[in-house]
Design a protein around this motif. Structure first.
Motif, mmCIF file in Angstrom:
data_model
loop_
_atom_site.group_PDB
_atom_site.id
_atom_site.type_symbol
_atom_site.label_atom_id
_atom_site.label_comp_id
_atom_site.label_asym_id
_atom_site.label_seq_id
_atom_site.Cartn_x
_atom_site.Cartn_y
_atom_site.Cartn_z
ATOM 1 N N PRO A 38 -0.533 11.417 9.673
ATOM 2 C CA PRO A 38 -0.139 10.727 8.440
ATOM 3 C C PRO A 38 1.379 10.687 8.273
ATOM 4 N N ALA A 39 1.865 9.646 7.617
ATOM 5 C CA ALA A 39 3.306 9.420 7.530
ATOM 6 C C ALA A 39 4.056 10.596 6.912
ATOM 7 N N TRP A 40 3.413 11.308 5.967
ATOM 8 C CA TRP A 40 4.120 12.414 5.311
ATOM 9 C C TRP A 40 4.449 13.536 6.297
ATOM 10 N N CYS A 41 3.749 13.587 7.431
ATOM 11 C CA CYS A 41 3.985 14.645 8.417
ATOM 12 C C CYS A 41 5.336 14.502 9.119
ATOM 13 N N ARG A 42 5.956 13.327 9.022
ATOM 14 C CA ARG A 42 7.195 13.083 9.764
ATOM 15 C C ARG A 42 8.263 14.132 9.434
ATOM 16 N N SER A 43 8.328 14.555 8.173
ATOM 17 C CA SER A 43 9.357 15.525 7.794
ATOM 18 C C SER A 43 9.131 16.888 8.441
ATOM 19 N N LEU A 44 7.900 17.190 8.836
ATOM 20 C CA LEU A 44 7.622 18.423 9.569
ATOM 21 C C LEU A 44 7.813 18.211 11.075
ATOM 22 N N LEU A 45 7.254 17.125 11.594
ATOM 23 C CA LEU A 45 7.332 16.864 13.026
ATOM 24 C C LEU A 45 8.769 16.685 13.503
ATOM 25 N N SER A 46 9.631 16.135 12.631
ATOM 26 C CA SER A 46 11.025 15.929 13.021
ATOM 27 C C SER A 46 11.769 17.252 13.199
ATOM 28 N N ALA A 170 20.981 22.859 -1.235
ATOM 29 C CA ALA A 170 21.077 23.786 -2.364
ATOM 30 C C ALA A 170 22.075 23.267 -3.396
ATOM 31 N N ALA A 171 23.188 22.715 -2.929
ATOM 32 C CA ALA A 171 24.179 22.152 -3.847
ATOM 33 C C ALA A 171 23.628 20.917 -4.547
ATOM 34 N N GLN A 172 22.851 20.115 -3.840
ATOM 35 C CA GLN A 172 22.265 18.907 -4.430
ATOM 36 C C GLN A 172 21.385 19.250 -5.631
ATOM 37 N N PHE A 173 20.673 20.379 -5.547
ATOM 38 C CA PHE A 173 19.808 20.795 -6.649
ATOM 39 C C PHE A 173 20.476 21.826 -7.563
ATOM 40 N N GLN A 174 21.784 21.983 -7.380
ATOM 41 C CA GLN A 174 22.598 22.838 -8.248
ATOM 42 C C GLN A 174 22.055 24.263 -8.329
ATOM 43 N N LEU A 175 21.725 24.792 -7.163
ATOM 44 C CA LEU A 175 21.293 26.184 -7.089
ATOM 45 C C LEU A 175 22.530 27.045 -6.860
ATOM 46 N N ALA A 176 22.697 28.015 -7.705
ATOM 47 C CA ALA A 176 23.921 28.820 -7.691
ATOM 48 C C ALA A 176 24.078 29.560 -6.372
ATOM 49 N N ALA A 177 25.258 29.443 -5.785
ATOM 50 C CA ALA A 177 25.530 30.125 -4.521
ATOM 51 C C ALA A 177 25.767 31.616 -4.731
ATOM 52 N N THR A 178 25.943 32.036 -5.983
ATOM 53 C CA THR A 178 26.271 33.433 -6.267
ATOM 54 C C THR A 178 25.045 34.337 -6.283
ATOM 55 N N ARG A 179 23.853 33.747 -6.379
ATOM 56 C CA ARG A 179 22.622 34.548 -6.394
ATOM 57 C C ARG A 179 21.729 34.126 -5.231
ATOM 58 N N PRO A 180 21.268 35.061 -4.415
ATOM 59 C CA PRO A 180 20.345 34.690 -3.336
ATOM 60 C C PRO A 180 19.013 34.195 -3.899
ATOM 61 N N PHE A 218 8.393 26.159 -5.971
ATOM 62 C CA PHE A 218 8.123 25.005 -5.117
ATOM 63 C C PHE A 218 6.689 24.521 -5.322
ATOM 64 N N GLY A 219 6.481 23.237 -5.062
ATOM 65 C CA GLY A 219 5.143 22.681 -5.141
ATOM 66 C C GLY A 219 5.200 21.185 -5.382
ATOM 67 N N GLN A 250 11.269 16.156 -2.302
ATOM 68 C CA GLN A 250 10.465 15.634 -1.210
ATOM 69 C C GLN A 250 10.097 16.811 -0.298
ATOM 70 N N LEU A 251 9.074 16.617 0.536
ATOM 71 C CA LEU A 251 8.654 17.712 1.405
ATOM 72 C C LEU A 251 9.804 18.189 2.281
ATOM 73 N N GLU A 252 10.598 17.265 2.806
ATOM 74 C CA GLU A 252 11.699 17.668 3.680
ATOM 75 C C GLU A 252 12.711 18.531 2.939
ATOM 76 N N GLN A 253 12.998 18.188 1.682
ATOM 77 C CA GLN A 253 13.922 19.008 0.889
ATOM 78 C C GLN A 253 13.342 20.388 0.619
ATOM 79 N N ALA A 254 12.047 20.444 0.359
ATOM 80 C CA ALA A 254 11.395 21.737 0.134
ATOM 81 C C ALA A 254 11.488 22.605 1.389
ATOM 82 N N VAL A 255 11.312 21.996 2.557
ATOM 83 C CA VAL A 255 11.424 22.745 3.812
ATOM 84 C C VAL A 255 12.819 23.346 3.946
ATOM 85 N N ILE A 256 13.830 22.541 3.678
ATOM 86 C CA ILE A 256 15.211 23.019 3.818
ATOM 87 C C ILE A 256 15.503 24.142 2.833
#
Length: 351
Positions: A38-46, A170-180, A218-219, A250-256
Motif C-alpha cells: 500500500p502507498a502509505w508503506c513508502r515512508s517505511l520502505l524508503s 523536532a524544530a518544525q514541531f517546536q519541540l524544545a531542544a532543552t528537554r530530551p 504519537f498516533g 505524517q507517518l514519516e514525520q512520526a518515524v523521524i
C-alpha cells in the motif's frame, strides 16, 4: 537478480518483513529488491536500505479484482523479475507475480495457492512460532524445517534516519531542544482493550516531566482524544511539557521524531514495532493481545504483561473499555523498567 516482494498491509507486519529483505541481501548481495505494498508503506520502505523501490499496490486490503491484478502483472512483465516472494497468505496476493510471469514464485502454501506459487513451502506453525521467523525462512533457497535451523543471529528490522532530519523535524514541531523527548504511543487500532489507561500514562508523564523530560504523544487522528485525556489529567504546570502530536504528523514525520526520542513507552501497536526498528529503548505494554507471535524485535525492548494466552477482545469490561490486565500494570513498574533502560544508555561500552 531482480526480486519482487508482495508485502504485507499492516505497519507491524511491514516492519517485520524487513528481516526478509536483510536476509535476501545477505544471501544475494547484488540483488535488487522492489516491494509492492500500500502507498502509505513508502515512508517505511524508503528507510530500509535493502529496498530499491516501493511499488504502490492500488487495490484495497480485501479487494479481489482479478482483472486489475492481471493488468498490474502485465505491466510488471517489462521489469523482468527473476523471482517473487509473496508474504501475505491470501490467494489474491499471489496473483500479480503469477500474471507477471515471474519464473520463481516463493511463499507459504496459505490459501490454496497451487499453481500460483511454484516454490510453495508447507508451514509448520509450531516450528516457526514467530512471524519474523516465517518471513526469514522464505529467504533461503533450501527450505528450512524449523526456526531452530535458521542461521543466527536473525537480522532484525532496522530503519535508517539521519541526524539532521531529527533536528529539523523536532524544530518544525517546536519541540524544545532543552528537554530530551520520551515518546508515548497510547493508541490502539481496534478498540480500547489494548490501551494502557490514559490515567496511568498521565501519572508516568508527570513523574518524567518532573525529572526533566518532555513527553510527545504519537498516533493517528483517532488517537488524538486519548492524548487529550492524558494532558487533561496532568497538573496545569506540567501540561506545557507534554505535546499531543496524534493526528498532526505524517507517518514519516512520526518515524523521524520517534528516532529522536530518548525512549518510548507503547501499547501493542504498529508504532511499537517502528520504535523497536529504530533501536529506541522501549517499554511495550501488553494485555489481551500476546507478544508470543509478534514481539518487538530490539535488544533494548522490555515487555510488561501480567497475563498469559491470547484473548480476542476489542473492548474490556472496565470503565472506558480498558482491560483489567492493562489496568493492573502500575505506572511505578513502567517507570522502574524505563529508568533501567535509560541507565543502560549511560553505561559506556567496553571492548
Amino acid at each position: 537478480m531482480k526480486i519482487l516482494v508482495i508485502g504485507p498491509s499492516w505497519v507491524g507486519d511491514m516492519m517485520m518483513s524487513q528481516s526478509l529483505y536483510r536476509t535476501l541481501k545477505a544471501e544475494h548481495p547484488d540483488a535488487v529488491i522492489d516491494v509492492m505494498a500500500p502507498a502509505w508503506c513508502r515512508s517505511l520502505l524508503s528507510r530500509m536500505p535493502e529496498v530499491n523501490q516501493a511499488l504502490a499496490m492500488p487495490l484495497g486490503h480485501g479487494a479481489l479484482q482479478i482483472g486489475e491484478r492481471r493488468r498490474l502483472g502485465n505491466v510488471l512483465r517489462a521489469s523482468h523479475y527473476d523471482r517473487a516472494y509473496v508474504l501475505p497468505n491470501s490467494f489474491k496476493s499471489a496473483l500479480v507475480p503469477f500474471f507477471a510471469g515471474i519464473k520463481r514464485r516463493v511463499g507459504w502454501r496459505g490459501e490454496m495457492r497451487y499453481g500460483l506459487l511454484n516454490d510453495m513451502r508447507a508451514l509448520d506453525k509450531a516450528a516457526f512460532p514467530l512471524m519474523v521467523e516465517r518471513y526469514i525462512a522464505l529467504g533461503y533457497d533450501t527450505p528450512i524445517a524449523s526456526a531452530a535451523q535458521l542461521p543466527q543471529p536473525l537480522l532484525w528490522p532496522k530503519l535508517r534516519v539521519e541526524e539532521q532530519e531529527k533536528i529539523e523535524t523536532a524544530a518544525q514541531f517546536q519541540l524544545a531542544a532543552t528537554r530530551p523527548l520520551i515518546g508515548f504511543c497510547p493508541g490502539a487500532e481496534f478498540g480500547p482493550a489494548k490501551r494502557w489507561p490514559h490515567y496511568h500514562y498521565a501519572t508516568l508523564a508527570r513523574q518524567l516531566i518532573a525529572e526533566g523530560f518532555q513527553i510527545v504523544l504519537f498516533g493517528s487522528a483517532r488517537d488524538r482524544p486519548t492524548g487529550e485525556e492524558i494532558i487533561a489529567a496532568l497538573p496545569e504546570e506540567a501540561r506545557g511539557h507534554c505535546r499531543n502530536l496524534a493526528g498532526e504528523t505524517q507517518l514519516e514525520q512520526a518515524v523521524i521524531l520517534l528516532a529522536q526520542c530518548r525512549a518510548v513507552v507503547s501499547n501493542d501497536s504498529g508504532l511499537m514495532h517502528i520504535a523497536a526498528a529504530l533501536e529506541r529503548p522501549l517499554v511495550a505494554l501488553y494485555g489481551p493481545s500476546s507478544p508470543d507471535f509478534t514481539p518487538p524485535l530490539a535488544r533494548q525492548a522490555r515487555i510488561i504483561r501480567l497475563i498469559t494466552g491470547y484473548h480476542k477482545v476489542r473492548k474490556g469490561d472496565a470503565e472506558q473499555g480498558y482491560h483489567q490486565s492493562l489496568i493492573a500494570i502500575q505506572p511505578e513498574r513502567v517507570h522502574q523498567t524505563l529508568s533501567e533502560l535509560l541507565a543502560l544508555q549511560e553505561v559506556p561500552c567496553t571492548s
